[in-house]
Motif scaffolding. Structure first.
Motif, mmCIF file in Angstrom:
data_model
loop_
_atom_site.group_PDB
_atom_site.id
_atom_site.type_symbol
_atom_site.label_atom_id
_atom_site.label_comp_id
_atom_site.label_asym_id
_atom_site.label_seq_id
_atom_site.Cartn_x
_atom_site.Cartn_y
_atom_site.Cartn_z
ATOM 1 N N LEU B 93 -73.186 -45.121 31.820
ATOM 2 C CA LEU B 93 -72.729 -43.998 32.647
ATOM 3 C C LEU B 93 -73.613 -42.763 32.439
ATOM 4 C CD1 LEU B 93 -68.875 -44.307 32.526
ATOM 5 C CD2 LEU B 93 -70.411 -44.766 34.428
ATOM 6 N N ARG B 94 -74.658 -42.958 31.728
ATOM 7 C CA ARG B 94 -75.586 -41.862 31.437
ATOM 8 C C ARG B 94 -76.609 -41.689 32.563
ATOM 9 N NH1 ARG B 94 -73.976 -38.446 28.138
ATOM 10 N NH2 ARG B 94 -72.043 -39.347 27.409
ATOM 11 N N ALA B 95 -76.547 -42.556 33.586
ATOM 12 C CA ALA B 95 -77.466 -42.398 34.727
ATOM 13 C C ALA B 95 -77.168 -41.073 35.418
ATOM 14 C CB ALA B 95 -77.290 -43.542 35.707
ATOM 15 N N SER B 96 -78.080 -40.572 36.230
ATOM 16 C CA SER B 96 -77.806 -39.299 36.894
ATOM 17 C C SER B 96 -77.558 -39.502 38.390
ATOM 18 C CB SER B 96 -78.944 -38.298 36.649
ATOM 19 O OG SER B 96 -80.149 -38.850 37.130
ATOM 20 N N VAL B 97 -77.026 -38.471 38.989
ATOM 21 C CA VAL B 97 -76.620 -38.507 40.394
ATOM 22 C C VAL B 97 -77.764 -38.964 41.303
ATOM 23 C CG1 VAL B 97 -76.068 -36.981 42.342
ATOM 24 C CG2 VAL B 97 -74.718 -36.889 40.243
ATOM 25 N N SER B 98 -78.975 -38.470 41.027
ATOM 26 C CA SER B 98 -80.107 -38.785 41.910
ATOM 27 C C SER B 98 -80.338 -40.290 42.049
ATOM 28 C CB SER B 98 -81.376 -38.085 41.412
ATOM 29 O OG SER B 98 -81.627 -38.500 40.082
ATOM 30 N N ASP B 99 -79.908 -41.084 41.038
ATOM 31 C CA ASP B 99 -80.108 -42.532 41.112
ATOM 32 C C ASP B 99 -79.169 -43.205 42.105
ATOM 33 O OD1 ASP B 99 -81.948 -42.257 39.077
ATOM 34 O OD2 ASP B 99 -80.436 -42.543 37.495
ATOM 35 N N TYR B 100 -78.025 -42.604 42.366
ATOM 36 C CA TYR B 100 -77.018 -43.297 43.179
ATOM 37 C C TYR B 100 -76.577 -42.557 44.443
ATOM 38 C CZ TYR B 100 -76.673 -46.797 39.561
ATOM 39 O OH TYR B 100 -76.974 -47.821 38.702
ATOM 40 N N MET B 101 -77.019 -41.285 44.583
ATOM 41 C CA MET B 101 -76.536 -40.519 45.747
ATOM 42 C C MET B 101 -77.104 -41.055 47.069
ATOM 43 S SD MET B 101 -78.732 -37.039 45.452
ATOM 44 C CE MET B 101 -80.475 -36.956 45.839
ATOM 45 N N THR B 102 -76.419 -40.719 48.164
ATOM 46 C CA THR B 102 -76.893 -41.082 49.500
ATOM 47 C C THR B 102 -77.698 -39.902 50.035
ATOM 48 O OG1 THR B 102 -74.817 -42.219 49.782
ATOM 49 C CG2 THR B 102 -76.107 -41.868 51.775
ATOM 50 N N THR B 103 -78.878 -40.175 50.524
ATOM 51 C CA THR B 103 -79.687 -39.044 51.004
ATOM 52 C C THR B 103 -79.729 -38.956 52.525
ATOM 53 O OG1 THR B 103 -81.611 -40.456 50.754
ATOM 54 C CG2 THR B 103 -81.190 -38.857 48.994
ATOM 55 N N ARG B 104 -79.190 -40.000 53.207
ATOM 56 C CA ARG B 104 -79.111 -39.888 54.671
ATOM 57 C C ARG B 104 -77.867 -39.076 55.007
ATOM 58 N NH1 ARG B 104 -78.235 -44.785 57.041
ATOM 59 N NH2 ARG B 104 -77.256 -43.603 58.724
ATOM 60 N N LEU B 105 -78.078 -37.836 55.399
ATOM 61 C CA LEU B 105 -76.944 -36.922 55.526
ATOM 62 C C LEU B 105 -76.427 -36.852 56.947
ATOM 63 C CD1 LEU B 105 -78.311 -34.016 53.343
ATOM 64 C CD2 LEU B 105 -76.657 -35.778 52.719
ATOM 65 N N VAL B 106 -75.113 -36.860 57.080
ATOM 66 C CA VAL B 106 -74.509 -36.626 58.394
ATOM 67 C C VAL B 106 -73.885 -35.236 58.348
ATOM 68 C CG1 VAL B 106 -72.907 -37.479 60.124
ATOM 69 C CG2 VAL B 106 -74.052 -39.081 58.599
ATOM 70 N N THR B 107 -74.438 -34.318 59.129
ATOM 71 C CA THR B 107 -73.954 -32.933 59.067
ATOM 72 C C THR B 107 -73.483 -32.436 60.426
ATOM 73 O OG1 THR B 107 -76.154 -32.040 59.525
ATOM 74 C CG2 THR B 107 -75.573 -32.344 57.213
ATOM 75 N N VAL B 108 -72.618 -31.448 60.388
ATOM 76 C CA VAL B 108 -72.265 -30.697 61.601
ATOM 77 C C VAL B 108 -72.548 -29.233 61.314
ATOM 78 C CG1 VAL B 108 -70.511 -32.213 62.615
ATOM 79 C CG2 VAL B 108 -69.854 -30.590 60.821
ATOM 80 N N ASN B 109 -72.703 -28.454 62.370
ATOM 81 C CA ASN B 109 -72.970 -27.026 62.199
ATOM 82 C C ASN B 109 -71.665 -26.229 62.171
ATOM 83 O OD1 ASN B 109 -75.911 -27.188 62.420
ATOM 84 N ND2 ASN B 109 -75.452 -27.885 64.500
ATOM 85 N N VAL B 110 -71.713 -25.098 61.487
ATOM 86 C CA VAL B 110 -70.520 -24.241 61.419
ATOM 87 C C VAL B 110 -70.027 -23.857 62.811
ATOM 88 C CG1 VAL B 110 -70.713 -23.182 59.135
ATOM 89 C CG2 VAL B 110 -72.070 -22.280 61.022
ATOM 90 N N TYR B 111 -70.977 -23.699 63.739
ATOM 91 C CA TYR B 111 -70.601 -23.216 65.067
ATOM 92 C C TYR B 111 -70.259 -24.332 66.059
ATOM 93 C CZ TYR B 111 -75.602 -24.131 65.383
ATOM 94 O OH TYR B 111 -76.831 -24.730 65.290
ATOM 95 N N ASP B 112 -70.312 -25.599 65.621
ATOM 96 C CA ASP B 112 -69.937 -26.691 66.530
ATOM 97 C C ASP B 112 -68.435 -26.667 66.806
ATOM 98 O OD1 ASP B 112 -72.468 -27.736 66.785
ATOM 99 O OD2 ASP B 112 -72.226 -29.210 65.175
ATOM 100 N N SER B 113 -68.069 -27.142 67.989
ATOM 101 C CA SER B 113 -66.639 -27.347 68.256
ATOM 102 C C SER B 113 -66.173 -28.538 67.430
ATOM 103 C CB SER B 113 -66.423 -27.685 69.719
ATOM 104 O OG SER B 113 -66.803 -26.620 70.517
ATOM 105 N N ILE B 114 -64.906 -28.549 67.075
ATOM 106 C CA ILE B 114 -64.474 -29.647 66.209
ATOM 107 C C ILE B 114 -64.504 -30.986 66.945
ATOM 108 C CG2 ILE B 114 -63.149 -28.199 64.644
ATOM 109 C CD1 ILE B 114 -60.665 -29.065 65.852
ATOM 110 N N ILE B 115 -64.621 -30.941 68.276
ATOM 111 C CA ILE B 115 -64.762 -32.200 69.012
ATOM 112 C C ILE B 115 -66.033 -32.926 68.563
ATOM 113 C CG2 ILE B 115 -65.973 -31.141 70.990
ATOM 114 C CD1 ILE B 115 -63.384 -33.901 71.384
ATOM 115 N N GLU B 116 -67.078 -32.168 68.204
ATOM 116 C CA GLU B 116 -68.330 -32.777 67.735
ATOM 117 C C GLU B 116 -68.088 -33.527 66.430
ATOM 118 O OE1 GLU B 116 -70.745 -32.862 69.688
ATOM 119 O OE2 GLU B 116 -69.926 -31.360 71.084
ATOM 120 N N ALA B 117 -67.317 -32.897 65.558
ATOM 121 C CA ALA B 117 -66.988 -33.539 64.287
ATOM 122 C C ALA B 117 -66.182 -34.815 64.530
ATOM 123 C CB ALA B 117 -66.215 -32.574 63.395
#
Ligand SMILES: Nc1ncnc2c1ncn2[C@@H]1O[C@H](COP(=O)(O)OP(=O)(O)OP(=O)(O)O)[C@@H](O)[C@H]1O
Ligand SMILES: [Mg+2]
Lengths: 134, 361
Positions: B93-117
């Motif tokens: 469990l001594r591995a670090s986050v960078s070894d297992y995190m997902t880097t393909r990010l799905v993002t929305v913008n603060v100004y998007d309507s929630i329909i986009e989300a």
């Protein structure tokens, strides 16, 4: 007939304030009970236009205010006229969708009537229509 | 001016949609930033998996964004942790986050309507989306739960504000006790002010509806006062005043101006009679139907008018060699319209009196 159908039948578009991107979808579903056309404001008030579509060539803010008084559901401006910003803002604030078509009054009314939009009825107490002839 | 031709796609969406509820409409109106969770627990690429596990357990969360010096670089979820455990067992469990995190990010913008989300949730099957601000920095996260909560709150606010407005107004007459309570609304109407023409009528109609008037009555008052308001704008030299006196059982509207007055009231009442000049007719007025529409809408109408009586005022100038002439309207001229509307017992704006009557019957 729904407002979305009107958009198709007379190839209309929305007039919206600059700050607004698109009409809310519920507006497209607004049901229209009748249709009526007039280029004289007092004449609009002679017909039972509630929940109806007002078809007119007038583009001043009074068009909207008149429509508001008789609970019109939407306004269609004919002959490709562009209403001034005051009219667009007044309509937006009153919650009355404002549409425009390139068609003439004759063609727009004709197409909508053929698509089964019934004609508004003149109020029982209203004076006969021919008295307005000048 | 935005003139949006409705795209074919919009139309298709709409056709498929059928009946759209207020909640769905709100999904277009509400912005992501109004419902997202701002206070987000984040980790860095160097955080140890064991620490992430503890963080998740303590904060009761199942995922966290990975931020490296203000920059959003990935996301780590409980599934990634399970993968780490399976790979290496407890000892590693001594591995670090960078070894297992997902880097393909799905993002929305603060100004998007929630329909986009909502669309992204449907498309990606993800449980949470990262929200980024205009500079691309992490601003929060949004889950389906956030959206449901946001919609419910907004719906509640909607109902509450409208109900509050209606409640406040509609109970006016029963909350305030007097021998005769009346509410007076006053408006000044400027001559030739076509931009605001009809605004007073529209406010009066809305006020009546809030006070609990039935829509039919509000419409009749609206039509009558609208025609009178436009007459002030079109025909009265200095515009005029509208005064609405609202009582539980009647509404009285006075519309007054100071000229030029009406020469022959009976003639003016004739349908089709109008003195409106051509430029006014072009605007859609001058059908000569206004007074008829008023007559049809009211329960009682009273028109008094004193037509213009010219008055010439002469003042001597330069030792009486010249005279200065001015023409002013004589005082007392003008038109006064009184329109009355009587409310039936079951339409009364005072709820007590109508329900009281019903139960007495
Ligand atoms: N406040 C007023 N002051 C002076 N004259 C008035 C006033 N109101 C009405 N009139 C006169 O009465 C006539 C008839 O009024 P009415 O409202 O019926 O028709 P209109 O205003 O001419 O046209 P419409 O109301 O159909 O647009 C007017 O043309 C005008 O001569
Ligand atoms: Mg008039």
């Amino acid at each position: 007939m729904r407002l979305a159908d009107v958009l198709n039948i007379v190839q209309a578009r929305f007039f919206l304030p600059d700050s607004v991107q698109s009409p809310s979808p519920s507006v497209l579903n607004r049901e229209l009970r009748v249709g009526g056309s007039a280029d004289l404001m007092s004449d609009v008030l002679c017909y039972d236009m509630s929940q109806g579509l007002l078809i007119t060539g007038l583009i001043n803010p009074q068009t909207v205010r008149t429509a508001e008084m008789v609970d019109v559901a939407a306004i269609l401006i004919v002959r490709g006229k562009t209403p001034p910003p005051e009219t667009i803002r007044t309509a937006w604030e009153a919650g009355i969708p404002l549409l425009g078509t390139q068609m003439t009054m004759f063609e727009a009314c004709g197409r909508l009537y053929m698509a089964n939009l019934p004609s508004a009825v003149r109020f029982a107490g209203a004076p006969p229509p021919d008295c307005t002839a000048h | 001016m935005a003139q949006l031709p409705l795209s074919e796609q919009d139309m298709l969406v709409d056709r498929g949609a059928g009946f759209i509820t207020r909640a769905e409409e709100l999904a277009y109106e509400l912005k992501v930033e109004q419902v997202m969770t701002r206070d987000v627990k984040t980790v860095t690429p160097r955080t140890l998996i064991i620490d992430v596990l503890n963080l998740f357990r303590e904060a009761r969360i199942s995922g966290a964004p990975v931020v490296d010096q203000d920059r959003l670089v990935g996301v780590i979820s409980i599934e990634d942790l399970i993968r780490a455990l399976r790979d290496s067992g407890r000892s590693e469990l001594r591995a670090s986050v960078s070894d297992y995190m997902t880097t393909r990010l799905v993002t929305v913008n603060v100004y998007d309507s929630i329909i986009e989300a909502l669309k992204l949730f449907a498309k990606t099957k993800l449980g949470r989306l990262l929200v980024v601000d205009r500079a691309g920095r992490l601003a929060g996260i949004i889950t389906k739960g956030d959206i449901t909560r946001g919609l419910l709150n907004a719906l509640q606010r909607d109902i509450e504000t409208e109900e509050l407005k209606r409640y406040r107004a509609s109970h006016l007459f029963e909350d305030i006790i007097s021998d005769r309570t009346s509410l007076i609304l006053r408006y000044h109407i400027a001559p030739r002010d076509f931009i605001n023409g009809g605004a007073a009528s529209s406010n009066i109609k809305r006020a009546l509806l809030r006070l609990g008037a039935n829509p039919q009555l509000a419409r009749r008052c609206g039509v009558a006062v609208y025609e009178a308001e436009m007459n002030l704008i079109i025909h009265a030299t200095n515009g005029g005043d509208i005064e609405v006196e609202i009582e539980p059982h009647q509404i009285v509207i006075h519309v007054t101006d100071d000229g030029p007055g009406i020469e022959d009231i009976e003639q003016a009442m004739q349908p089709g009679f109008s003195t409106a000049p051509p430029e006014i007719r072009e605007l859609g007025f001058g059908a000569g139907m206004g007074l008829q529409n008023i007559k049809r809408s009211v329960d009682e109408l009273n028109i008094e008018s004193t037509p213009a009586r010219p008055r010439l005022i002469m003042k001597p100038k330069r030792g009486r060699e010249e005279w200065e002439l001015s023409r002013e309207p004589a005082p007392g001229q003008g038109t006064r319209l009184t329109m009355k509307f009587f409310l039936q017992a079951d339409q009364s704006l005072e709820r007590h009196s109508s329900t009281g009557r019903e139960s007495a019957e």
